[in-house]
Design a protein around this motif. Structure first.
Motif: not given
Length: 182
Positions: A57, A107, A111, A133
């Motif tokens: 990511f 995200w 995260e 996601l």
């Protein structure tokens, strides 16, 4: 009269039973410990998976979306023929950009937990958020692969120079990022 040497008093049975119960617990825990190597391997895989996800990511997905929005989408919008083709291009680009933002937002929520897993912690993972996601990302990729990229290929094929410029812009940006990373 009962023989005192063959029978222990009832009160004496309890401590012996306590020893026996402890032994059973010890054996059960030690037996379960035989699974530790497998559990440690799974924990190591979870840390590796989380670290890969963070790297993907941070270094790739968000940059990839930026590349699409800075170079690919504007090129398609610029070259699309007025009318139905341009309207279709605008609709697809609007949808894809919205999906980029939604994926980035999900995200951002996930995260910190993924970072904690990568660091070796065992946080409470929001499974529904992780599933969201993955589902959103997979649907986004499917939409791009099946609909947008073939459409973009047809539109951009009309102007080879724009397609070449797109390739050059992407190459230069990624080459510069690689140089800065070293």
């Amino acid at each position: 009269m009962p023989d005192a040497t063959t029978r222990l008093p009832a009160a004496a049975d309890t401590p012996l039973q306590d020893f026996s119960t402890c032994h059973a617990g010890f054996v059960a825990i030690l037996q379960a410990s035989l699974g530790l190597p497998e559990m440690l391997a799974a924990a190591a895989r979870s840390r590796t998976c989380a670290a890969d996800m963070l790297k993907m990511f941070r270094n790739s997905v968000l940059a990839h979306h930026d590349d699409e929005e800075r170079d690919l989408f504007p090129a398609v919008l610029r070259i699309a023929q007025p009318g139905e083709e341009a309207e279709r291009a605008r609709a697809m680009v609007t949808q894809l950009v919205r999906e980029h933002r939604e994926i980035a937002q999900v995200w951002k929520q996930l995260e910190p937990t993924v970072q904690a897993v990568a660091n070796g912690y065992l946080p409470q993972l929001d499974v529904a958020l992780l599933n969201e996601l993955v589902a959103r990302f997979n649907e986004h990729v499917r939409s791009e692969e099946v609909e947008f990229l073939p459409f973009a290929q047809r539109v951009l094929a009309r102007q080879a120079g724009d397609l070449a410029n797109l390739g050059m812009a992407l190459h230069q940006r990624h080459e510069a990022q690689e140089i800065l990373a070293t």
